[in-house]
Design a protein around this motif. Sequence first.
Motif, PDB file in Angstrom:
ATOM      1  N   GLY A  42       5.188  -0.689   6.257  1.00 14.19           N
ATOM      2  CA  GLY A  42       6.193  -0.257   7.399  1.00 14.19           C
ATOM      3  C   GLY A  42       6.948  -1.168   8.037  1.00 14.19           C
ATOM      4  O   GLY A  42       7.689  -0.706   9.032  1.00 14.19           O
ATOM      5  N   LYS A  45       9.617  -5.400   5.428  1.00 15.11           N
ATOM      6  CA  LYS A  45       9.447  -6.319   4.496  1.00 15.11           C
ATOM      7  C   LYS A  45      10.395  -6.045   3.262  1.00 15.11           C
ATOM      8  O   LYS A  45      11.165  -6.679   2.701  1.00 15.11           O
ATOM      9  CB  LYS A  45       8.117  -6.655   4.016  1.00 15.11           C
ATOM     10  CG  LYS A  45       7.157  -7.169   4.962  1.00 15.11           C
ATOM     11  CD  LYS A  45       5.775  -7.321   4.042  1.00 15.11           C
ATOM     12  CE  LYS A  45       5.083  -6.405   3.382  1.00 15.11           C
ATOM     13  NZ  LYS A  45       4.696  -5.123   4.281  1.00 15.11           N
ATOM     14  N   SER A  46      10.150  -4.817   2.716  1.00 15.12           N
ATOM     15  CA  SER A  46      11.187  -4.342   1.606  1.00 15.12           C
ATOM     16  C   SER A  46      12.506  -4.209   1.830  1.00 15.12           C
ATOM     17  O   SER A  46      13.353  -4.379   1.292  1.00 15.12           O
ATOM     18  CB  SER A  46      10.673  -3.222   0.902  1.00 15.12           C
ATOM     19  OG  SER A  46       9.203  -3.317   0.426  1.00 15.12           O
ATOM     20  N   THR A  47      12.496  -3.604   2.884  1.00 11.81           N
ATOM     21  CA  THR A  47      14.067  -3.713   3.512  1.00 11.81           C
ATOM     22  C   THR A  47      14.749  -4.881   3.660  1.00 11.81           C
ATOM     23  O   THR A  47      15.999  -5.185   3.117  1.00 11.81           O
ATOM     24  CB  THR A  47      14.060  -3.127   4.946  1.00 11.81           C
ATOM     25  OG1 THR A  47      13.247  -1.702   5.047  1.00 11.81           O
ATOM     26  CG2 THR A  47      15.362  -2.733   5.472  1.00 11.81           C
TER      27      THR A  47
HETATM   28  P1  ADP Z   1       7.260  -2.371   4.385  1.00 12.73           P
HETATM   29  O1  ADP Z   1       7.931  -3.042   3.047  1.00 12.73           O
HETATM   30  O2  ADP Z   1       7.034  -3.563   5.245  1.00 12.73           O
HETATM   31  O3  ADP Z   1       6.282  -1.666   3.694  1.00 12.73           O
HETATM   32  P2  ADP Z   1       9.731  -0.859   4.662  1.00 12.73           P
HETATM   33  O4  ADP Z   1      11.003  -2.034   4.562  1.00 12.73           O
HETATM   34  O5  ADP Z   1       9.737  -0.530   3.270  1.00 12.73           O
HETATM   35  O6  ADP Z   1       8.476  -1.628   5.224  1.00 12.73           O
HETATM   36  O7  ADP Z   1      10.047   0.115   5.496  1.00 12.73           O
HETATM   37  C1  ADP Z   1      10.416  -0.266   7.058  1.00 12.73           C
HETATM   38  C2  ADP Z   1      10.399   0.957   7.509  1.00 12.73           C
HETATM   39  O8  ADP Z   1      11.636   1.689   7.425  1.00 12.73           O
HETATM   40  C3  ADP Z   1       9.340   2.116   7.742  1.00 12.73           C
HETATM   41  O9  ADP Z   1       9.260   2.859   8.668  1.00 12.73           O
HETATM   42  C4  ADP Z   1      10.209   3.014   6.404  1.00 12.73           C
HETATM   43  O10 ADP Z   1       9.629   4.258   6.702  1.00 12.73           O
HETATM   44  C5  ADP Z   1      11.584   2.916   7.053  1.00 12.73           C
HETATM   45  N1  ADP Z   1      12.566   3.219   5.726  1.00 12.73           N
HETATM   46  C6  ADP Z   1      12.755   2.259   4.831  1.00 12.73           C
HETATM   47  N2  ADP Z   1      13.583   2.856   3.901  1.00 12.73           N
HETATM   48  C7  ADP Z   1      13.909   4.098   4.398  1.00 12.73           C
HETATM   49  C8  ADP Z   1      15.075   4.953   4.071  1.00 12.73           C
HETATM   50  N3  ADP Z   1      15.720   4.980   3.149  1.00 12.73           N
HETATM   51  N4  ADP Z   1      15.243   5.950   4.858  1.00 12.73           N
HETATM   52  C9  ADP Z   1      14.471   6.205   6.098  1.00 12.73           C
HETATM   53  N5  ADP Z   1      13.854   5.325   6.640  1.00 12.73           N
HETATM   54  C10 ADP Z   1      13.390   4.145   5.623  1.00 12.73           C
END
Ligand code: ADP
Length: 232
Positions: A42, A45-47
Amino acid sequence: MFVDIQNITKEYESGNVLFKALNNVSLTLEQGRIAVILGPSGSGKSTLLNILGGMDLVNQGTVEIDGRDITKCNDSQLTEYRRECVGFVFQFYNLIPNLTVYENVEVSANISKQPLSIDEMLKAVGMNEMKHRFPRELSGGQQQRVSIARALVKNPKLLLCDEPTGALDYKTSKDILKIIEEINEQFNTTILLITHNQAIAHMAHRIIRIRSGEIIEDVINENRLPAERIEW
Ligand code: ADP
């Protein structure tokens, strides 16, 4: 700088509330380097990886890859960027189930202007002998090898790996990390790898820690270890 991210912010809206998944993130990386991005689930990272891969858009800031600002690209330019410049390796492989190993890599080769040899790529990841098998006939590690060949056959400048060993056992994980390391050495591919396994950071040239959408540490790894010697 090959990767030059300046002040990016990514907001998501949920129920009228704005949530900053990335908050004013800046980061640069030289060509041919491996960066490992560490952070809890959360943290964004993926974002960050999806933005680098042209699969998600920023609200603010710039993202230059090899001198080209992808935040200024229109849809068709972004599609071309994804096709030509970026290879993506996912935690759960994402192979096409009804295509063979060879065909899975071929699909990727076919959308690229100057693909590398499919057979050479399958040899590089040790999967040439199994090229007529279907994904269901492979172990997780073998499927990940194929997904790496699929990413590499495009000869991407940038290889983005999202928890590439997250679903694999220790020994298989090390095999996959060794392949990633060899690719970096052989093709000088710039690699960003995200993980929550701290040990993997030892193989990186750069270690970046992210928490709650912000970079909290960004250091050069002076004591790199070969993937072979990493233990956890
Ligand atoms: P990680 O890869 O580090 O686990 P993410 O990048 O997946 O983290 O997510 C970062 C935050 O953004 C999280 O709190 C997630 O819930 C939120 N988030 C990611 N994608 C979306 C989306 N499409 N809509 C709403 N919130 C999102």
